[in-house]
Each structure stands twice: as structure tokens, then as C-alpha cells.
Design an enzyme around this catalytic site. Structure first.
Site, PDB file in Angstrom:
ATOM      1  N   HIS A  26     -10.891 -23.838  15.782  1.00 28.18           N
ATOM      2  CA  HIS A  26      -9.191 -23.560  15.163  1.00 28.18           C
ATOM      3  C   HIS A  26      -8.129 -23.795  16.310  1.00 28.18           C
ATOM      4  CE1 HIS A  26      -9.847 -19.200  15.623  1.00 28.18           C
ATOM      5  NE2 HIS A  26      -8.875 -19.578  16.140  1.00 28.18           N
ATOM      6  N   GLU A  93      -4.550 -22.837  12.197  1.00 24.42           N
ATOM      7  CA  GLU A  93      -4.557 -21.336  11.782  1.00 24.42           C
ATOM      8  C   GLU A  93      -3.117 -21.180  12.086  1.00 24.42           C
ATOM      9  OE1 GLU A  93      -6.335 -18.688  14.318  1.00 24.42           O
ATOM     10  OE2 GLU A  93      -5.977 -17.007  13.061  1.00 24.42           O
ATOM     11  N   HIS A 120       1.158 -30.425  21.271  1.00 25.28           N
ATOM     12  CA  HIS A 120       1.334 -30.649  19.706  1.00 25.28           C
ATOM     13  C   HIS A 120      -0.061 -31.021  18.979  1.00 25.28           C
ATOM     14  CE1 HIS A 120       0.549 -34.781  21.835  1.00 25.28           C
ATOM     15  NE2 HIS A 120      -0.205 -34.747  20.981  1.00 25.28           N
ATOM     16  N   GLU A 166       2.204 -35.149  16.124  1.00 28.58           N
ATOM     17  CA  GLU A 166       1.747 -36.634  16.560  1.00 28.58           C
ATOM     18  C   GLU A 166       1.088 -37.154  15.206  1.00 28.58           C
ATOM     19  OE1 GLU A 166      -0.591 -37.540  20.026  1.00 28.58           O
ATOM     20  OE2 GLU A 166      -0.317 -39.591  19.800  1.00 28.58           O
TER      21      GLU A 166
END
Lengths: 178, 178
Positions: A26, A93, A120, A166
Site C-alpha cells: 500500500h 491507504e 503523486h 497522474e
């Protein structure tokens, strides 16, 4: 299994046995207001909430999200679902510290203004033009449209906290870079 | 496919058709010095470099890493490998702005001190004790060992830029939260 490795200084020649089975589960970012973030990620980006974990003693809640594959079968039992969640790859998360949504002073830092660091998360989509239309339909804030700037065929949008996302269509990325 | 959805305000009841096929491809963080970061992620965490993309005009390089599955077959052709890379789930993207390694003033912000935002990436490992030993062997800097603090069975370490990495063993997470 192809063992092709791109060349670059620092890259290990062999996978160390001790790291076998390690998987990237995550990426965590803090969010101010869970309802708007959950709406954004489940509605606009089609993610599913796999697990919500409350920690009353420490006054926070964790939300784990992913896009599901048709072969995914999520356990109904809560503990099994927790273990299953932590066994997946590439989840998002979201951490909510209770009360942050009511703090007028609080906004999170997206890492793209000073001090820089985090950049990002990026999504692959089946059709970039349709995605652009969808984001407009959903009143998503654009940072960059596909035809702007030097990087064509790349969209950047903002999530409700201002984190950058993105959006690319994999097939259109052939030929970028060298 | 189980359609089980955890309950929380904001969560979409149905996946919108427009978001079908969206997948979380990567998480990007900036790195100061690629050689030390590539050594860390490929050696300590067993990741593989899938694609290195240079952008000389804009003076940066992107590195895409993941752990491979036995069934993964990476295309040899560079453009096919780029498309394949952007079609994967849960990659780590490291961005190197050329020359950052020689800038004595530059260090990246990990998001966990003010101004807060981004938190960490998290890895699932087959055996948490062995992982702890391995990190000690590799002189990795610990933020938190498994028996410290309120969250037992959770390790936090730092990557070469100071970004936080959580390490858990999925089976030991049953019962956390509520």
C-alpha cells in the site's frame, strides 16, 4: 520468468533470498475528510473499500482501497478480510485522524510545493479521452490536460486534499523517454 | 466476484461504468541519489527495475520498480516494456532530477513532520522476525521495531531519503482495529 533487468548503477544482480516474497502492499496518505475522499476514490476512480479499520484508542481510522479484478474474492469474515487486505498489492491507504475535518487550520501538504518529496499516485485507464470527459463531468480539478506541456498524453488532476493524481493510458506511453 | 463493500459514508454503491478498468499503477516519490535508492529497493526489498526512462530535455529520469510474480514475463522490446510497465499495478516510481545528488542543500521531505501529508509505503513480508533480522544485517535505520509502541507486529524503517516504509506480515494483522 524473464529475469530481464534494466541497467542502472545500484541495481542488485540477484534477488536476495531474504527478500523473497516481499510485496508492495500500500501507499498511505493522510486525508482531512473521509466522506469526500471516499466519494472521490470510489466514484470518480472506481475503487472499492476493502477494509475500514478503526483505532479508537489512538483516534484514527484507516481505509484501504483498490480496484478489484474479476477473479478477486473478498473474505466475508472481518479478520480474514484484514489479512487478505494486507496480502494484496498496490492498495491506497487513507488515514483519517478523527476531527481533522472540523479543524479550519488543517490542510495536508501534497509534496509538490516546497518542501518537496512525495509526488503523486498514477492510474492507468483504458481510454484517456473518455477519462478526461469523465473528470470534467465529475467536476474534478485539472492540473494538466493531455495536450498541455511537454508530456503529451498525460493528465494530472487533484484529489479532494490537493494530492496529485497522474492518469495515463499505457498504450499511449510507448516511445516516451529514452 | 464478491461485491462485498465495507460501509462508510461517501462510498459508491456501484462502480461507475466510466471508471471501469482504471487501475492504480504507481506511487511516485522524488529521490536525491539514484544509486543508493536503487541499491536499497532492489537489494533490501527485493524489487526489480522494470523500466528506466530518461528525459534529457527536462533533465530527469524515472525508475519503475516492483516485485515480480513467477508468472510475470517482461517484454524485451523497450517500447513494449514501457507499455507493460504502465499496465502493471502497485509499482514504485522514483524520480531523479539530475544533479540533485550533488546539491548539499537538498533533502526531500518525507511528509511525516510538518507540513504533514504523505505517510509511507507498506510492504507485506512472509516472516516479520526474519525481516527484522535482515534489516539489521543490511544496516537499515529503524523508526519502530515490532514490539515497540501501541501497534505491535508493525515495523517502520527509513529509506535512503528518509521516507518511511511500513513492514507487516499479513497473518499477524488479524484482529487489529475494529
Amino acid at each position: 520468468m524473464t529475469t530481464f533487468t534494466e541497467q542502472a548503477p545500484g541495481v542488485a544482480e540477484q534477488m536476495p533470498a531474504a527478500a523473497e516474497g516481499f510485496t508492495l502492499n500500500h501507499t498511505m496518505v493522510r486525508i482531512k475528510a473521509p466522506e469526500r475522499s471516499l466519494h472521490f476514490y470510489t466514484h470518480v476512480f472506481g475503487m472499492r473499500l476493502l477494509r475500514k479499520l478503526d483505532f479508537p484508542e489512538m483516534q484514527f481510522t484507516l481505509y484501504f482501497l483498490t480496484q478489484l479484478s474479476p477473479e478477486d474474492s473478498i473474505p466475508e469474515d472481518p479478520d480474514e478480510r484484514t489479512v487478505w487486505t494486507f496480502s494484496q498489492r498496490g492498495l491506497l491507504e487513507l488515514t483519517h485522524n478523527w476531527g481533522s475535518e472540523d479543524d479550519p487550520e488543517l490542510s495536508y501538504h501534497n509534496g509538490n510545493a516546497d518542501p518537496k518529496g512525495y509526488g503523486h499516485i498514477g492510474f492507468n485507464v483504458p481510454d484517456l479521452e473518455s477519462a478526461e470527459t469523465w473528470f470534467d463531468d465529475m467536476n474534478v480539478e485539472f492540473i494538466k490536460r493531455p495536450d498541455a506541456g511537454k508530456m503529451k498524453n498525460v493528465i494530472f488532476v487533484k484529489d479532494p486534499d490537493g494530492y496529485w493524481i497522474e492518469v495515463i493510458q499505457a498504450e499511449l506511453m510507448a516511445g516516451v523517454g529514452s
